[in-house]
Scaffold this motif. Structure first.
Motif, short mmCIF file in Angstrom:
data_model
loop_
_atom_site.label_atom_id
_atom_site.label_comp_id
_atom_site.label_asym_id
_atom_site.label_seq_id
_atom_site.Cartn_x
_atom_site.Cartn_y
_atom_site.Cartn_z
N ILE A 26 0.85 -1.18 0.00
CA ILE A 26 0.00 0.00 0.00
C ILE A 26 0.89 1.23 0.00
N PRO A 27 0.69 2.13 -0.97
CA PRO A 27 1.52 3.33 -1.02
C PRO A 27 1.23 4.27 0.14
N ASP A 28 2.20 5.13 0.45
CA ASP A 28 2.01 6.13 1.50
C ASP A 28 0.99 7.16 1.06
N THR A 29 0.29 7.71 2.01
CA THR A 29 -0.66 8.78 1.71
C THR A 29 -0.09 10.10 2.24
N GLN A 30 -0.66 11.20 1.81
CA GLN A 30 -0.17 12.52 2.19
C GLN A 30 -1.18 13.20 3.11
N ARG A 31 -0.66 13.96 4.06
CA ARG A 31 -1.52 14.75 4.94
C ARG A 31 -2.08 15.94 4.19
N VAL A 32 -3.30 16.32 4.52
CA VAL A 32 -3.91 17.54 3.98
C VAL A 32 -3.63 18.65 4.98
N ILE A 33 -2.89 19.66 4.54
CA ILE A 33 -2.48 20.76 5.42
C ILE A 33 -2.95 22.07 4.81
N ASP A 34 -3.53 22.92 5.64
CA ASP A 34 -3.97 24.25 5.21
C ASP A 34 -3.18 25.28 6.02
N ILE A 35 -2.40 26.10 5.33
CA ILE A 35 -1.61 27.13 6.00
C ILE A 35 -2.22 28.49 5.68
N ASN A 36 -2.61 29.21 6.70
CA ASN A 36 -3.23 30.52 6.56
C ASN A 36 -2.32 31.59 7.14
N GLU A 37 -2.06 32.62 6.35
CA GLU A 37 -1.29 33.76 6.84
C GLU A 37 -2.21 34.63 7.70
N ILE A 38 -1.71 35.06 8.84
CA ILE A 38 -2.48 35.91 9.74
C ILE A 38 -1.76 37.25 9.82
N ASP A 39 -2.34 38.27 9.18
CA ASP A 39 -1.70 39.58 9.09
C ASP A 39 -1.55 40.23 10.46
N VAL A 40 -2.55 40.13 11.30
CA VAL A 40 -2.54 40.82 12.59
C VAL A 40 -1.40 40.30 13.47
N ARG A 41 -1.17 39.02 13.45
CA ARG A 41 -0.15 38.43 14.31
C ARG A 41 1.21 38.35 13.62
N GLY A 42 1.22 38.58 12.32
CA GLY A 42 2.49 38.50 11.59
C GLY A 42 3.03 37.08 11.49
N GLY A 43 2.16 36.14 11.39
CA GLY A 43 2.60 34.74 11.32
C GLY A 43 1.65 33.92 10.49
N SER A 44 1.66 32.64 10.71
CA SER A 44 0.76 31.75 9.97
C SER A 44 0.16 30.73 10.92
N LEU A 45 -0.95 30.20 10.51
CA LEU A 45 -1.66 29.18 11.26
C LEU A 45 -1.70 27.92 10.40
N THR A 46 -1.18 26.84 10.92
CA THR A 46 -1.18 25.57 10.19
C THR A 46 -2.29 24.69 10.75
N MET A 47 -3.17 24.25 9.87
CA MET A 47 -4.27 23.38 10.27
C MET A 47 -4.14 22.04 9.54
N PHE A 48 -4.11 20.97 10.30
CA PHE A 48 -4.09 19.64 9.71
C PHE A 48 -5.53 19.19 9.51
N LYS A 49 -5.88 18.87 8.28
CA LYS A 49 -7.27 18.54 7.94
C LYS A 49 -7.51 17.05 7.73
N GLY A 50 -6.50 16.24 7.84
CA GLY A 50 -6.67 14.81 7.65
C GLY A 50 -5.69 14.27 6.63
#
Length: 94
Positions: A26-50
């Protein structure tokens, strides 16, 4: 060769006379990742979606070809397929 279990309850060999013709890879699968830039904090938020959906194919042998009509829907609709390390009792190979 080796059998498998569907949804933790249905044994491919005992219930259907069905087994893999070679060891399944069985081949490896990849994680679904959503990276959002947050202007107010000057950084990013990484959300793992599955995980990405995974497709694979395999070859099987069946002892009673007529039973394939009953077996196929069980495989297609299975939520989990687990490869067994047990060698099928009546399987013979050259």
């Amino acid at each position: 060769m080796y059998g498998f279990t569907l949804n933790g309850t249905i044994n491919s060999w005992n219930d259907f006379g069905l087994h893999f013709t070679k060891i399944l890879v069985i081949p490896d699968t990849q994680r679904v990742i959503d990276i959002n830039e947050i202007d107010v904090r000057g950084g990013s938020l990484t959300m793992f979606k599955g995980w990405e959906n995974l497709s694979f194919s395999f070859k099987v042998a069946i002892s009673d070809k007529a039973q394939w009509v009953n077996v196929l829907p069980q495989i297609v609709n299975a939520e989990m397929i687990t490869q067994s390390n047990e060698i099928c009792g009546q399987c013979t190979y050259q």
